[in-house]
Enzyme design. Structure first.
Site, PDB file in Angstrom:
ATOM      1  N   HIS A 202      -5.248  66.999  15.972  1.00  0.00           N
ATOM      2  CA  HIS A 202      -4.776  66.445  17.234  1.00  0.00           C
ATOM      3  C   HIS A 202      -5.365  67.198  18.417  1.00  0.00           C
ATOM      4  CE1 HIS A 202      -1.071  64.595  15.117  1.00  0.00           C
ATOM      5  NE2 HIS A 202      -1.920  63.654  15.420  1.00  0.00           N
ATOM      6  N   ARG A 304      -5.597  50.271  17.018  1.00  0.00           N
ATOM      7  CA  ARG A 304      -4.617  50.763  16.053  1.00  0.00           C
ATOM      8  C   ARG A 304      -3.288  50.052  16.324  1.00  0.00           C
ATOM      9  NH1 ARG A 304      -6.658  55.696  18.408  1.00  0.00           N
ATOM     10  NH2 ARG A 304      -8.092  56.816  17.025  1.00  0.00           N
ATOM     11  N   ARG A 340      -7.382  46.741  13.703  1.00  0.00           N
ATOM     12  CA  ARG A 340      -7.129  47.306  12.373  1.00  0.00           C
ATOM     13  C   ARG A 340      -5.697  46.964  11.984  1.00  0.00           C
ATOM     14  NH1 ARG A 340      -7.268  53.671  11.618  1.00  0.00           N
ATOM     15  NH2 ARG A 340      -5.249  53.488  12.662  1.00  0.00           N
ATOM     16  N   GLU A 428     -13.747  53.754   4.147  1.00  0.00           N
ATOM     17  CA  GLU A 428     -13.131  55.085   4.143  1.00  0.00           C
ATOM     18  C   GLU A 428     -13.112  55.694   2.757  1.00  0.00           C
ATOM     19  OE1 GLU A 428      -9.435  54.631   7.115  1.00  0.00           O
ATOM     20  OE2 GLU A 428      -9.658  52.989   5.681  1.00  0.00           O
ATOM     21  N   ASN A 451     -13.370  59.958   9.567  1.00  0.00           N
ATOM     22  CA  ASN A 451     -12.392  61.019   9.315  1.00  0.00           C
ATOM     23  C   ASN A 451     -11.955  61.009   7.851  1.00  0.00           C
ATOM     24  OD1 ASN A 451     -12.642  61.126  12.064  1.00  0.00           O
ATOM     25  ND2 ASN A 451     -10.536  60.572  12.526  1.00  0.00           N
ATOM     26  N   ASP A 452     -11.487  59.862   7.385  1.00  0.00           N
ATOM     27  CA  ASP A 452     -11.029  59.783   5.997  1.00  0.00           C
ATOM     28  C   ASP A 452     -12.190  59.775   5.017  1.00  0.00           C
ATOM     29  OD1 ASP A 452      -8.227  59.914   5.820  1.00  0.00           O
ATOM     30  OD2 ASP A 452      -8.039  57.915   6.673  1.00  0.00           O
ATOM     31  N   ARG A 462      -8.782  67.305   5.784  1.00  0.00           N
ATOM     32  CA  ARG A 462      -9.525  67.274   7.043  1.00  0.00           C
ATOM     33  C   ARG A 462      -8.863  68.100   8.134  1.00  0.00           C
ATOM     34  NH1 ARG A 462      -8.195  60.994   8.749  1.00  0.00           N
ATOM     35  NH2 ARG A 462      -6.540  61.445  10.218  1.00  0.00           N
ATOM     36  N   CYS A 499     -16.026  53.948  13.709  1.00  0.00           N
ATOM     37  CA  CYS A 499     -14.884  54.109  14.601  1.00  0.00           C
ATOM     38  C   CYS A 499     -14.152  55.423  14.386  1.00  0.00           C
ATOM     39  CB  CYS A 499     -13.908  52.939  14.444  1.00  0.00           C
ATOM     40  SG  CYS A 499     -13.180  52.807  12.800  1.00  0.00           S
TER      41      CYS A 499
END
Length: 570
Positions: A202, A304, A340, A428, A451-452, A462, A499
Site C-alpha cells: 500500500h 475495480r 474487472r 494472473e 502484481n499477482d 508480493r 494493468c
C-alpha cells in the site's frame, strides 16, 4: 538484491557517510531531514481483572471506541482520492469485523479490561493471518493499527498517526499503516522509506499515486536518526547520509526539471517515431473516475468493482450495482472502460462470496472462483454493467480475474457476449500465460495483472520485505511470460494490456511497449511520467530493450540493460 548497509561507520552523527539500499518503487530524488513515524507502545496483553459489575459498561465502551474509529476512517475515505479511499474503507472494515469484535467481547466477559482485551483479540488474529501468509499477512499492520486506535480512544488519547512537521521531511518507518499513507501531504512528506513492504505494498501504491520518491525493504534503517539530512533516490532504491549538501541540492534541482517536464506532458502517448500507445487509468469508483477524466487518461483500463461489495452483508441488487457503475461510464462517456468483475477473496473477503478461515486465501476461492459459492454473482454483475450503460456511448470491455482454465474462459466469454459486451480475462495465473494462444481463441482481449502474476510465478509473497527482490516484475521469468502473452496477441490480432503496478514504471513501460502491449493502465497520477518517457524513445529502441531483458541474468541486469538501450528517460 537488497544488501542493507553498504558503508556504516561507527560514528552516529548526521555527517557520517552511510548508504542504505532497498527496493526503489517510485523514481525521484529528495533531500531533507528524517522524520520517523513512532508507533505507540502496544497495549499490554495482561492487566488487573475486570470486576463483574463493570463488564457491561466495558463492552459498551469498547463498541463506542471501535465505532468511533470506523466513523473516522470512513470520513477520511470520503475526502480521499484514488487508491487511498479504497485503503481507508478496507481498514475501516477491519474495525467493523464481527469476528474480531466478538473475540474482544469474549475476553471482556472473561474479566479482561477493554484495552487488554483488544490487545489479546488482535494478537489472536495476527497469529492467524501470519499462519495463512500471502496477502492476509499484510493485514497484520492494519490490524495493529486498528488496535492502537481503539486503545487510544478507550484511554482518552488522540489516535496515533503521522508527525506534524511544518517543513519538508523524508518520512521513515518500519512499516506504514495504510491509513497513514492515505493521508500524506506530498508537499511536506517529500519521500518515503520503509524497512518492510514490497513493490506492490500500500505504501508503494499510494506513493506512486502521489508522485513522491519511495524506497521499501530498506535494511538497517534504524541507523538513521531523527533530523539526519539524507538524499533518497527512488530510482536506485538508496538512502544516503553524509552527502555534500550542494551536490544533493543540485541533483534534486535537476530531478525537479524532470518532474516539470512530466507535468507539462499533455498526451496522447506516442513514441518519438509516432507509435501510439493507449494510457489508461485504474479507478475504483465514480469519484476516482471523474478525477481521472481530468488527467491525460484516454479511458479506464481497470475499473475495480470491489467497493460496491465491501462492507455489505448481502449481495447488492442489480439496480444498486448499476447506480455505482454508471458514474464511471459517465466520466468516460464515449471512451473505453475496462471493468474487472468482482475480485473478492484473499484480502478482500465478502460474506456472500468467499469462504471463512481458508488455509491459504491467496491460492483459494478468489476472483472468478467465487462463482463456486454464489453461482449467480457474475450474471447479476454483468446485468448491472449492461444496465449502467443505458443511454451512454462508453465502450464497455469486461474482464474476469483469476481465470486459470480454458473452460472458465469459454464460460465467462459466453456470459459476457450474451450481454453485448466485449469479453476478456486477466492474465494472473501462470497456466493462462503458458496456454495463452488457446485462451485468446476463446476471448476478445487480455490484460496482464503483473502484481499477482509475479507473485505466482516467483512463488513469493508480493508484500514480504524479505522477498522484495523476487516480487519485482523485472524478474526475467516474469518478463518472458509477459512477452509470450504480447507476442500471442500480435499473432491473433487481439489487444493485450497491462494493468498491474508494472505499467506505472516509466522504464518498464517502454519495455512493455516494445513487447507489443497495446495499452497500459495505471494510477492517473502516473500517466504523465509514462507518457513523457515514451515520447523520448523510438519503437525500435523499445523493441530492442524488450528483446534484451528477457535474456537477463537477474532483475538488476534487466533494469540496467533496459536503461542502457533506452537512455535516461523521464
Amino acid at each position: 538484491m537488497n544488501t542493507g548497509v553498504q558503508n556504516n561507520n561507527s560514528a552516529t552523527n548526521s555527517n557520517t557517510k552511510l548508504t542504505l539500499e532497498g527496493t526503489g518503487v517510485v523514481a525521484g530524488l529528495a533531500y531533507a531531514p528524517v522524520a520517523w513515524v513512532r508507533r505507540p507502545e502496544p497495549p499490554s496483553l495482561t492487566g488487573l481483572e475486570l470486576p463483574a459489575a463493570e463488564v457491561d459498561d466495558a463492552i459498551e465502551a469498547f463498541r463506542t471506541a471501535a465505532d468511533g474509529v470506523v466513523e473516522g476512517l470512513e470520513a477520511r475515505a470520503e475526502k480521499a482520492e484514488g487508491d487511498a479511499a479504497e485503503v481507508l474503507k478496507m481498514t475501516a472494515g477491519l474495525a467493523r469485523d464481527k469476528a474480531w469484535r466478538k473475540a474482544v467481547v469474549r475476553h471482556i466477559k472473561n474479566g479482561v479490561r477493554p484495552v487488554n482485551a483488544v490487545a489479546k483479540a488482535t494478537e489472536e488474529f495476527v497469529a492467524l493471518f501470519m499462519k495463512v501468509g500471502g496477502l492476509m499477512a499484510e493485514r497484520v499492520t492494519d490490524l495493529r493499527d486498528i488496535r492502537d486506535r481503539v486503545a487510544a480512544r478507550l484511554e482518552g488519547r488522540p489516535e496515533p498517526g503521522l508527525p506534524s512537521p511544518t517543513e519538508p521531511v523524508i518520512l521513515l518507518a518500519d512499516d506504514l499503516a495504510p491509513v497513514d499513507t492515505a493521508g500524506l501531504d506530498p508537499k511536506i512528506f517529500v519521500a518515503l522509506a520503509t524497512e518492510l513492504g514490497g513493490p506492490t505494498s500500500h505504501t508503494a501504491i499510494i506513493a506512486r499515486q502521489l508522485g513522491i520518491p519511495c524506497v521499501v525493504a530498506v535494511g538497517k534503517m534504524g541507523a538513521l536518526a531523527e533530523g539526519d539530512l539524507v538524499l533518497v533516490d527512488g530510482s536506485e532504491g538508496t538512502i544516503r547520509r553524509g552527502v555534500d549538501a550542494d551536490d544533493a541540492r543540485e541533483a534534486v534541482a535537476s530531478d525537479l526539471e524532470r518532474r516539470e517536464k512530466i507535468n507539462a506532458w499533455t498526451g496522447p502517448a506516442v513514441t518519438r517515431d509516432g507509435h501510439h500507445v493507449q494510457l489508461l487509468a485504474n479507478v475504483q469508483d465514480a469519484a476516482a473516475a471523474q478525477r481521472a477524466s481530468e488527467s491525460n487518461a484516454e479511458g479506464v483500463g481497470l475499473f475495480r468493482t470491489e467497493l460496491c461489495f465491501l462492507g455489505t452483508k448481502e449481495e447488492p441488487s442489480v439496480e444498486s450495482q448499476a447506480m455505482s457503475y454508471r458514474g464511471v461510464f459517465e466520466a468516460f462517456n464515449g471512451k473505453k472502460v475496462v471493468v474487472r468483475t468482482l475480485d473478492s477473496g484473499s484480502d478482500k473477503p465478502v460474506p456472500f462470496a468467499t469462504l471463512a478461515d481458508e488455509p491459504n486465501p491467496s491460492l483459494g476461492v478468489r476472483g472468478i472462483r467465487t462463482q463456486r459459492i454464489n453461482n449467480g454473482l457474475l450474471g447479476n454483475q454483468l446485468d448491472a454493467i449492461k444496465m449502467s450503460l443505458d443511454g451512454l456511448d462508453s465502450e464497455a470491455w469486461v474482464m474476469c480475474p483469476m481465470i486459470s482454465t480454458l473452460p472458465e474462459a469459454r464460460e465467462v466469454a459466453k456470459a459476457i457476449r450474451n450481454r453485448g459486451l466485449k469479453a476478456g480475462i486477466m492474465v494472473e495465473v501462470p497456466s493462462t500465460a503458458l496456454l495463452i494462444d488457446q485462451f485468446l481463441d476463446e476471448i476478445d482481449f487480455v490484460s496482464i495483472g503483473t502484481n499477482d502474476l509475479t507473485q505466482y510465478v516467483m512463488a513469493a509473497d508480493r508484500l514480504s520485505a524479505n522477498l522484495a527482490e523476487f516480487t519485482t516484475p523485472w524478474q526475467p521469468a516474469v518478463l518472458n511470460l509477459m512477452a509470450r502473452v504480447a507476442e500471442a496477441g500480435e499473432r491473433k490480432g487481439k489487444p493485450v494490456g497491462v494493468c498491474g503496478e508494472a505499467a506505472a514504471d516509466p522504464l518498464l513501460a517502454c519495455v512493455l511497449v516494445g513487447m507489443g502491449m497495446t495499452s497500459l493502465s495505471m494510477a492517473a497520477g502516473a500517466i504523465s511520467a509514462v507518457g513523457a518517457a515514451l515520447s523520448e524513445v523510438t519503437l525500435e529502441q523499445c523493441k530492442a530493450a524488450a528483446r534484451a531483458v528477457i535474456n537477463a541474468f537477474d532483475d538488476e541486469q534487466a533494469q540496467k540493460t533496459a536503461r542502457a538501450i533506452l537512455g535516461t528517460i523521464s
